[in-house]
Design a protein around this motif. Structure first.
Motif, PDB file in Angstrom:
ATOM      1  N   ILE A   7      72.430   8.220  16.275  1.00 35.29           N
ATOM      2  CA  ILE A   7      72.700   9.028  15.087  1.00 35.29           C
ATOM      3  C   ILE A   7      73.285   8.110  14.033  1.00 35.29           C
ATOM      4  CG2 ILE A   7      73.670  11.177  14.221  1.00 35.29           C
ATOM      5  CD1 ILE A   7      71.980  11.498  16.761  1.00 35.29           C
ATOM      6  N   GLY A   8      72.472   7.779  13.035  1.00 36.05           N
ATOM      7  CA  GLY A   8      72.919   6.891  11.974  1.00 36.05           C
ATOM      8  C   GLY A   8      72.056   5.652  11.875  1.00 36.05           C
ATOM      9  N   GLY A   9      71.552   5.388  10.677  1.00 31.15           N
ATOM     10  CA  GLY A   9      70.648   4.264  10.466  1.00 31.15           C
ATOM     11  C   GLY A   9      71.247   3.140   9.655  1.00 31.15           C
ATOM     12  N   GLY A  10      72.539   2.895   9.826  1.00 33.67           N
ATOM     13  CA  GLY A  10      73.183   1.762   9.182  1.00 33.67           C
ATOM     14  C   GLY A  10      73.088   0.521  10.057  1.00 33.67           C
ATOM     15  N   PRO A  11      73.875  -0.521   9.758  1.00 34.63           N
ATOM     16  CA  PRO A  11      73.769  -1.770  10.521  1.00 34.63           C
ATOM     17  C   PRO A  11      74.071  -1.610  12.002  1.00 34.63           C
ATOM     18  CG  PRO A  11      75.678  -1.794   9.052  1.00 34.63           C
ATOM     19  CD  PRO A  11      74.832  -0.634   8.650  1.00 34.63           C
ATOM     20  N   ALA A  12      75.010  -0.732  12.363  1.00 34.52           N
ATOM     21  CA  ALA A  12      75.314  -0.532  13.781  1.00 34.52           C
ATOM     22  C   ALA A  12      74.149   0.144  14.502  1.00 34.52           C
ATOM     23  CB  ALA A  12      76.592   0.297  13.937  1.00 34.52           C
ATOM     24  N   GLN A  99      65.945  15.841  23.312  1.00 30.58           N
ATOM     25  CA  GLN A  99      66.821  15.607  24.447  1.00 30.58           C
ATOM     26  C   GLN A  99      66.916  14.116  24.751  1.00 30.58           C
ATOM     27  OE1 GLN A  99      65.252  18.164  27.592  1.00 30.58           O
ATOM     28  NE2 GLN A  99      66.804  19.700  27.112  1.00 30.58           N
ATOM     29  N   ALA A 100      68.128  13.687  25.064  1.00 26.15           N
ATOM     30  CA  ALA A 100      68.370  12.271  25.330  1.00 26.15           C
ATOM     31  C   ALA A 100      69.360  12.108  26.475  1.00 26.15           C
ATOM     32  CB  ALA A 100      68.892  11.575  24.083  1.00 26.15           C
ATOM     33  N   ARG A 101      69.214  11.000  27.199  1.00 18.74           N
ATOM     34  CA  ARG A 101      70.138  10.708  28.292  1.00 18.74           C
ATOM     35  C   ARG A 101      71.472  10.186  27.776  1.00 18.74           C
ATOM     36  NH1 ARG A 101      65.008   9.164  29.890  1.00 18.74           N
ATOM     37  NH2 ARG A 101      64.257  10.228  31.774  1.00 18.74           N
ATOM     38  N   ILE A 102      71.429   9.467  26.683  1.00 20.66           N
ATOM     39  CA  ILE A 102      72.633   8.868  26.096  1.00 20.66           C
ATOM     40  C   ILE A 102      72.581   9.037  24.584  1.00 20.66           C
ATOM     41  CG2 ILE A 102      73.735   6.632  25.583  1.00 20.66           C
ATOM     42  CD1 ILE A 102      73.297   5.815  28.428  1.00 20.66           C
ATOM     43  N   VAL A 103      73.747   9.183  23.977  1.00 23.62           N
ATOM     44  CA  VAL A 103      73.855   9.286  22.527  1.00 23.62           C
ATOM     45  C   VAL A 103      74.743   8.155  22.014  1.00 23.62           C
ATOM     46  CG1 VAL A 103      74.858  10.622  20.640  1.00 23.62           C
ATOM     47  CG2 VAL A 103      73.452  11.759  22.336  1.00 23.62           C
ATOM     48  N   LEU A 104      74.299   7.491  20.960  1.00 24.77           N
ATOM     49  CA  LEU A 104      75.117   6.505  20.257  1.00 24.77           C
ATOM     50  C   LEU A 104      75.443   7.036  18.878  1.00 24.77           C
ATOM     51  CD1 LEU A 104      76.432   3.724  19.810  1.00 24.77           C
ATOM     52  CD2 LEU A 104      74.186   2.877  19.105  1.00 24.77           C
ATOM     53  N   LEU A 105      76.728   7.231  18.604  1.00 20.75           N
ATOM     54  CA  LEU A 105      77.180   7.686  17.295  1.00 20.75           C
ATOM     55  C   LEU A 105      77.435   6.476  16.402  1.00 20.75           C
ATOM     56  CD1 LEU A 105      79.703  10.462  18.417  1.00 20.75           C
ATOM     57  CD2 LEU A 105      77.313  10.739  17.735  1.00 20.75           C
ATOM     58  N   ALA A 106      76.591   6.317  15.403  1.00 28.10           N
ATOM     59  CA  ALA A 106      76.734   5.239  14.424  1.00 28.10           C
ATOM     60  C   ALA A 106      76.719   5.856  13.034  1.00 28.10           C
ATOM     61  CB  ALA A 106      75.614   4.216  14.587  1.00 28.10           C
ATOM     62  N   THR A 107      77.493   6.914  12.900  1.00 35.26           N
ATOM     63  CA  THR A 107      77.429   7.790  11.728  1.00 35.26           C
ATOM     64  C   THR A 107      78.239   7.285  10.540  1.00 35.26           C
ATOM     65  OG1 THR A 107      79.124   9.071  12.897  1.00 35.26           O
ATOM     66  CG2 THR A 107      76.885   9.920  12.948  1.00 35.26           C
ATOM     67  N   GLY A 108      79.061   6.265  10.745  1.00 36.17           N
ATOM     68  CA  GLY A 108      79.788   5.694   9.630  1.00 36.17           C
ATOM     69  C   GLY A 108      80.894   6.586   9.092  1.00 36.17           C
ATOM     70  N   LEU A 109      81.312   6.272   7.880  1.00 34.58           N
ATOM     71  CA  LEU A 109      82.434   6.951   7.244  1.00 34.58           C
ATOM     72  C   LEU A 109      82.041   7.430   5.853  1.00 34.58           C
ATOM     73  CD1 LEU A 109      85.149   4.271   8.078  1.00 34.58           C
ATOM     74  CD2 LEU A 109      84.895   6.478   9.228  1.00 34.58           C
TER      75      LEU A 109
END
Length: 299
Positions: A7-12, A99-109
């Motif tokens: 979740i999030g398409g920034g550098p992370a 549906q996903a097995r793992i979620v990565l939050l890269a949502t920024g600020l």
């Protein structure tokens, strides 16, 4: 079912997608195309990419990631992330739940600037939030620091490395202790606690600050102390622990307190909000996500 939803398409998020794509993991990156650095003309401090435009950085990342067919970019606004047992469901405005097995939050600020009329007219062109990103371009010139928070003194002494001609403007707030004012004065840094009535300049280039008393100070730009908060509510929705600054708590591998949820980048508030640091966190988290998925397959 995919391996990882980012979740999030920034550098992370993009760095994580690249690593996971090379690890042959099925990945979907959700990006609503509203980056915090949209007002930024150049990004600095990233070796081999110093001075790159943020839009060019993203375009290059997308092109490189497109070489890995297991990674999909989705231009969508995520509305919710739910955990159902060991599976995560990602909901968007206009697409079927994923549906996903793992979620990565890269949502920024997201950031809030001091309440000064017209400040957004200059932000990103002559007023900035990070001296490590933009101090070099403003070196040895008359600058202002507009700041109303507890980090005012720290930011002022940091900016002093780039310019000794500095005025700290607290916009009517008393945020500096007497000993801090004395130390700033000792190093030639002026402090004006009067309310700012106007910012004067043209085409985004600040020329002077006018105070309620009628006093004015000339400048060519400067820095702003922004208030940062989470750009998305998903960490709280999922029950992730948050630190005192409002960042998502992670271990060194990017794991949050919720099994299966990782976080990387600015949203963790682990150090300065720097492009290269966010990218590094995304890469590191992706390696551990791949390791987690491998261990699950083996056991």
């Amino acid at each position: 079912m995919i391996d990882c939803a980012i979740i999030g398409g920034g550098p992370a998020g993009l760095s994580a997608a690249l690593v996971l794509g090379r690890a042959r993991r099925s990945v979907v990156v959700f990006d609503d195309n509203r980056p915090r650095n949209a007002v930024t003309h150049e990004s600095h401090g990233f070796l081999t990419r110093d001075g790159i435009k943020p839009s060019e950085f993203r375009a290059t990342a997308h092109r490189e990631i497109s070489a890995y067919p297991s990674v999909e970019m989705r231009w969508a606004h995520v509305t919710a992330v739910r955990k159902q047992g060991d599976i995560f469901e990602v909901l968007t405005d206009d697409q079927e739940p994923l549906q996903a097995r793992i979620v990565l939050l890269a949502t920024g600020l997201k950031e809030q600037l001091p309440a000064v009329d017209g400040i957004y007219d200059y932000y990103g062109t002559s007023l900035f939030n990070c001296p490590y990103c933009d101090g070099w371009e403003l070196r040895d010139q008359p600058l202002v620091l507009i700041a109303e928070g507890e980090r005012t003194f720290h930011l002022a002494e940091t900016i002093w490395n780039w310019s000794r001609d500095l005025v700290v403007c607290t916009n009517g707030h008393t945020v500096l202790k007497d000993e801090q004012k004395q130390l700033l004065h000792k190093h030639g840094i002026q402090v004006v606690e009067d309310r700012i009535s106007a910012l004067i300049g043209s085409n985004g280039h600040l020329e002077r600050v006018v105070f309620a008393s009628g006093e004015e100070r000339n400048c060519v730009g400067g820095f702003v102390l922004t208030e940062l908060s989470q750009a998305a509510p998903f960490a709280s929705q999922l029950g992730c622990d948050m630190n005192a600054m409002g960042g998502i708590v992670t271990n060194p591998q990017g794991r949050t307190s919720v099994p299966g949820v990782y976080a990387a980048g600015d949203a963790t508030l682990q150090g300065p909000a720097q492009l290269i640091l966010a990218a590094a966190q995304g890469s590191q988290a992706a390696m551990h996500i791949n390791a987690t998925l491998t261990e699950r397959a083996f056991h």
